[in-house]
Write an enzyme that holds these catalytic residues in place. Structure first.
Site, short mmCIF file in Angstrom:
data_model
loop_
_atom_site.label_atom_id
_atom_site.label_comp_id
_atom_site.label_asym_id
_atom_site.label_seq_id
_atom_site.Cartn_x
_atom_site.Cartn_y
_atom_site.Cartn_z
N ASP A 314 0.82 -1.21 0.00
CA ASP A 314 0.00 0.00 0.00
C ASP A 314 0.86 1.27 0.00
O ASP A 314 1.92 1.32 0.61
CB ASP A 314 -0.89 0.00 1.25
CG ASP A 314 -1.82 1.18 1.32
OD1 ASP A 314 -2.64 1.33 0.40
OD2 ASP A 314 -1.72 1.97 2.27
N GLU A 367 1.06 -0.55 -5.14
CA GLU A 367 0.07 0.50 -5.37
C GLU A 367 0.88 1.80 -5.41
O GLU A 367 1.20 2.40 -4.38
CB GLU A 367 -0.96 0.54 -4.24
CG GLU A 367 -2.14 1.45 -4.55
CD GLU A 367 -2.31 2.59 -3.55
OE1 GLU A 367 -3.01 3.57 -3.91
OE2 GLU A 367 -1.76 2.53 -2.45
#
Length: 631
Positions: A314, A367
């Site tokens: 993330d 990401e």
């Protein structure tokens, strides 16, 4: 209850590795470990707290009284406090009471290496040592072929707390999800699931992205073995598992990692590098060896102990740049005078090298929302070493295009075609994730223009275009049946919508698209290579039509795709084709069973009429707001 007995799981070699930031199995040493010492059963505790004056274990067994069970500090300067406490058994709740040298502060902290925690809002760690007997040997032996970069990846992104709830609006347990979720994902033909963070977190509205228990599956849904059973069951049904992993920041909650021993232990001491203004959270000190070992150990823990097939990392962009979300004067350049966080980049590269070196058949997925180069290229040639990267630019441009009324799309065809100028610079995954359906952004369905029929036709076209675009795919839960409202983490998805034909049609479409994708090698064998894609015509903006080829290793598998982005049917539309063979329609998003108009094609014979730079061509019908695939 006996006092603390001197005992250690650490060798001198362990300590040297830890200090050097090279010990990547720290979970075998730090934390709480039930065992037997000198014939007595109890638990060994070890915690890193170099700025502590004293560390006591407090818990159920000593009425949470500080000082009764003080750990011993190691003599080697490692900052590790440890000891064996007889009689402390699995299931015991505990924390570390840390008395700091700095300002004489005393704090109660959860164990950073705890394997299990109390259910929030309670915050104690729990001694845990249950074993689990895995039954996924067949998957583990063959997963290298299932998770390779030339295999189909159609990922269903799931928030376990809101995928489905029981009649009392309570969470389903891991065991219940192992029945219901697995059956559903298999029925829908997805190849993988991606779980939003399952590590322990205190605050539900963070969706799990503010972690306090990096080694503990959240107790909201049951015991750690329940999560293992869920993953095991997915594997037994040939479904891969990707976990969201958050090394970018952590919350300031009093029981968490922040200011752990009265010093900036895990976070960077300079607020310009140690505090995240967007998320009001702390940023790891990526240059500190012990912190690097903590993070890489954590990644390897989930791959080893929970058999996961991949980690979606993330907020990578926030790690890469020193000036991320900061104004001038709020950040300090690196030694070369630019904005790259060299320590974070070094950590990411080492992380990926260790993951791929230690585990066969897994993937890491970034990401990463910027144009940072070589994110999914090997470390050996200067890349970051990820297996894949989310294609955020494609997602943004595609949704911006689809939001427009079809009459205006002719002026914006570049929004769609632009992705092909950079589609093969990385190994891209195409995401329609949870971030696109919250905070006033509307559901995917309600981003689409037009009346009800057109909304659903646009959504079917969007998915058809996505599945035939180069790259792998990710859909957030609810999108697969046209969820009409924004995602609400406090409630179940709107499953009642499946009583309506249009929503049922979207679900059938996704089920069939997934099966079609897995069946046709042209859609995945060269999904990251320019050799797997060829434009036939991207210039027909007047009709808002795109035509292109997808190619596999064998040319007999090639597919011809035609997309019509307007509600005007294109009848007898001529397309240049590379070979003189008959062309058969093999997929159509406008099929009646999906809620479409039912416009279709019979077998099309090739005419010796040059078109689109080819010596021959065919005439086809492209349905309104539809995508057709020919073989």
């Amino acid at each position: 209850m006996g006092k603390v007995i001197p005992h250690s799981l650490f060798t001198d070699f362990d300590i040297n590795l830890f200090k050097a930031g090279k010990h990547f199995r720290l979970y075998e040493k730090l934390g709480s470990h039930p065992m037997e010492v000198n014939g007595e059963k109890g638990t060994y505790f070890a915690v890193w707290a170099p700025s502590a004056k004293a560390v006591s274990v407090v818990g159920d067994f000593n009425y949470w009284i500080e000082g009764d069970h003080k750990l011993n500090v190691r003599w080697d300067g490692s900052g590790i406090w440890e000891g064996f406490i007889p009689g402390v058994m699995a299931g015991t709740r505990y924390k570390y009471k840390i008395h700091s040298h700095n300002n004489d502060i005393k704090t109660e902290k959860a164990d950073p290496f705890a394997r299990y925690s109390e259910q929030p809002p309670k915050t104690a760690s729990i001694v845990w040592d249950k074993s689990y007997k895995w039954k996924d040997a067949k998957w583990m032996d063959s997963r290298k072929s299932k998770n390779s970069l030339d295999s189909p990846f159609s990922v269903y992104e799931v928030h376990l707390g809101s995928w489905k709830r029981n009649e009392k609006n309570e969470f389903l347990t891991y065991e219940e999800l192992a029945k219901e979720l697995v059956q559903y994902v298999k029925e829908m033909n997805f190849t993988h699931v991606e779980f939003m963070p399952v590590m322990e977190y205190p605050y539900d509205p963070s969706w799990g992205y503010q972690l306090t228990g990096y080694f503990a599956p959240t107790s909201r849904f049951g015991e750690p073995e329940g999560l293992k059973k869920l993953i095991d069951t997915l594997h037994q049904n040939e479904i891969g598992v990707i976990l969201d992993w958050v090394p970018s920041h952590f919350p300031e909650d009093a029981h968490g990692l922040g200011f752990f021993d009265g010093s900036h232990l895990y976070e960077h001491p300079d607020r310009r590098r140690g505090y995240h203004p967007d998320w009001k959270s702390l940023i790891f000190n990526y240059g500190r060896n012990e912190v690097r070992a903590f993070l890489i150990s954590n990644a390897l823990f989930w791959l080893e102990q929970f058999h996961v097939d991949g980690l979606r990392v993330d907020a990578v962009a926030s790690m890469l740049y020193l000036d991320y979300s900061r104004e001038a004067g709020e950040w300090e350049p690196n030694i070369y005078g630019n904005n790259e966080n060299l320590e974070a980049i070094s950590l990411i590269r080492e992380l990926n090298e260790e993951v791929y070196k230690n585990f066969d058949g897994v993937q890491t997925i970034a990401e990463e929302s910027t144009s940072f180069s070589m994110v999914s290229r090997p470390v050996s040639i200067g890349g970051l070493g990820f297996g894949m990267k989310w294609m955020m630019g494609w997602m943004h441009d595609t949704l911006e295009y689809f939001k427009k009324e079809p009459i205006y799309r002719r002026h914006h065809q570049n929004d769609l075609t632009f992705s092909m100028t950079y589609a093969f610079t990385e190994n891209f995954m195409l995401p329609f994730s949870h971030d696109e359906v919250v905070y006033g952004k509307q559901s995917l369905l309600y981003k689409m223009p037009g009346d009800e029929w057109q909304r659903f036709a646009n959504l079917r076209l969007l998915f058809g275009y996505m599945f035939t675009h180069p790259g792998t795919n990710l859909l957030f839960m609810g999108a697969e049946f046209g969820q009409s409202s924004e995602w609400n983490f406090q409630n179940s998805l709107d499953w009642h919508l499946l009583q309506y034909d249009y929503h049922k049609g979207i679900q059938e479409l996704i089920k069939d698209l997934n099966a079609f994708y897995k069946k046709h090698p042209a859609l995945y064998e060269k999904q990251f290579s320019s050799e797997g894609f060829q434009w036939i015509d991207y210039g027909d903006a007047q009709n808002s039509v795109l035509t292109y080829l997808r190619k596999g290793h064998d040319e007999k598998d090639d597919l011809l795709i035609a997309c019509n982005f307007t509600p005007v049917p294109r009848e007898n539309y001529r397309i240049g084709v590379p070979r003189t063979r008959q062309y058969k329609e093999v997929f159509n998003t406008d099929a009646a069973k999906y809620g479409g108009s039912g416009m279709k094609n019979t077998i099309r014979k090739v005419a010796k009429e040059p078109w689109h730079g080819h010596k021959q061509s065919i005439e086809v019908n492209i349905p309104p707001l539809g995508m057709v695939v020919f073989h």
